[in-house]
Design an enzyme around this catalytic site. Sequence first.
Site, PDB file in Angstrom:
ATOM      1  N   ARG A 107       0.830  -1.208   0.000  1.00 59.63           N
ATOM      2  CA  ARG A 107       0.000   0.000   0.000  1.00 59.63           C
ATOM      3  C   ARG A 107       0.869   1.265   0.000  1.00 59.63           C
ATOM      4  O   ARG A 107       0.486   2.287  -0.588  1.00 59.63           O
ATOM      5  CB  ARG A 107      -0.989  -0.009   1.176  1.00 59.63           C
ATOM      6  CG  ARG A 107      -0.388  -0.112   2.578  1.00 59.63           C
ATOM      7  CD  ARG A 107      -1.505  -0.440   3.560  1.00 59.63           C
ATOM      8  NE  ARG A 107      -1.154  -0.379   4.985  1.00 59.63           N
ATOM      9  CZ  ARG A 107      -0.613  -1.375   5.680  1.00 59.63           C
ATOM     10  NH1 ARG A 107      -0.268  -2.501   5.084  1.00 59.63           N
ATOM     11  NH2 ARG A 107      -0.390  -1.246   6.991  1.00 59.63           N
TER      12      ARG A 107
ATOM     13  N   GLU B 151       4.450  -0.245   8.788  1.00 59.51           N
ATOM     14  CA  GLU B 151       3.481   0.150   9.824  1.00 59.51           C
ATOM     15  C   GLU B 151       3.885  -0.468  11.161  1.00 59.51           C
ATOM     16  O   GLU B 151       4.623  -1.466  11.202  1.00 59.51           O
ATOM     17  CB  GLU B 151       2.074  -0.319   9.399  1.00 59.51           C
ATOM     18  CG  GLU B 151       0.935   0.022  10.366  1.00 59.51           C
ATOM     19  CD  GLU B 151       0.854   1.500  10.696  1.00 59.51           C
ATOM     20  OE1 GLU B 151       1.776   2.019  11.366  1.00 59.51           O
ATOM     21  OE2 GLU B 151      -0.152   2.136  10.312  1.00 59.51           O
TER      22      GLU B 151
ATOM     23  N   HIS C  73       3.441   4.886   6.646  1.00 57.73           N
ATOM     24  CA  HIS C  73       2.197   4.450   7.287  1.00 57.73           C
ATOM     25  C   HIS C  73       1.820   5.366   8.453  1.00 57.73           C
ATOM     26  O   HIS C  73       2.690   6.037   9.018  1.00 57.73           O
ATOM     27  CB  HIS C  73       2.390   3.023   7.795  1.00 57.73           C
ATOM     28  CG  HIS C  73       2.793   2.089   6.697  1.00 57.73           C
ATOM     29  ND1 HIS C  73       1.882   1.340   5.998  1.00 57.73           N
ATOM     30  CD2 HIS C  73       4.004   1.838   6.130  1.00 57.73           C
ATOM     31  CE1 HIS C  73       2.505   0.640   5.069  1.00 57.73           C
ATOM     32  NE2 HIS C  73       3.800   0.924   5.118  1.00 57.73           N
TER      33      HIS C  73
HETATM   34  O1  LIG Z   1      -2.450  -0.601  10.817  1.00 56.50           O
HETATM   35  C1  LIG Z   1      -3.535  -0.010  10.781  1.00 56.50           C
HETATM   36  O2  LIG Z   1      -4.611  -0.521  11.148  1.00 56.50           O
HETATM   37  C2  LIG Z   1      -3.586   1.416  10.272  1.00 56.50           C
HETATM   38  O3  LIG Z   1      -2.708   1.567   9.238  1.00 56.50           O
HETATM   39  C3  LIG Z   1      -3.241   2.416  11.347  1.00 56.50           C
HETATM   40  O4  LIG Z   1      -4.093   2.177  12.359  1.00 56.50           O
HETATM   41  P1  LIG Z   1      -4.442   3.125  13.603  1.00 56.50           P
HETATM   42  O5  LIG Z   1      -4.777   4.495  13.071  1.00 56.50           O
HETATM   43  O6  LIG Z   1      -5.618   2.394  14.204  1.00 56.50           O
HETATM   44  O7  LIG Z   1      -3.240   3.112  14.498  1.00 56.50           O
END
Ligand SMILES: O=C(O)[C@H](O)COP(=O)(O)O
Length: 248
Positions: free
Chosen positions: A59, A86, A181
Amino acid sequence: MKLVLIRHGESEWNKLNLFTGWTDVELSEKGVEEAKAGGRALKEAGFDFDLCYTSYLKRAIHTLNFVLSEMDREWLPVTKTWKLNERHYGALQGLNKAETAEKYGEEKVKIWRRSFDVQPPALDPTDDRNPALQEAYRNENKDELPLAESLKDTIARAVPYYEQEILPQMKAGKRVIIAAHGNSLRALVKYFENLTDEEIIGVNIPTGVPLVYTFDDNGKFISKEYLGDQATIEAKMAAVAKQGSVQK
Ligand SMILES: O=C(O)[C@H](O)COP(=O)(O)O
């Protein structure tokens, strides 16, 4: 010195409001449009780059590709690293954020999503989602790969990468974009702006909007600016914050 950060456009799992972490999901159609719009905004504002950094997750990689395509800069060198992945959401990955709030309470979900040093429940090492068992990480040091991470853990791998690999390039005059991320960018934002553990709780990064940092020659923070319509950006940030609320 300037540095551009961009969070990937909306993913298929953002659309479904699922905890994603290291799950390698595609951009949604809306996410593709957000990424392209981010590229156009950068081009219109006169930005150009020499080096690009992104994570191992498609992504973010695809977002960067769409940005570079809009800028006619697809030939630029791109460095991929899991250090910009992430935050690893552990055993929460794949669960719906609103349903998790119904089950465990909004407070608990807020702690899992936004506290500084509380890890979500970890993956079992035998789970085939363990990065140490996945092809994408086959050449990485297995001891470093997480089964769950807090923001603090994410900072502990993203910030040294920035300091050792990216900042020296910027000091040498290279113009850099990082496509990453929500939480790996929050890790960098906390470090850049020297935010407290409490201040970072309120920071939510919208999808697909270029965030431009200006630093002095030593890499010290001067200012930051999101490119685009500020009211739209504020609304997108508020929507991210609300993802952990029970749906009424
Ligand atoms: O990994 C995830 O779910 C999203 O990219 C970021 O999630 P969050 O805003 O719930 O931390």
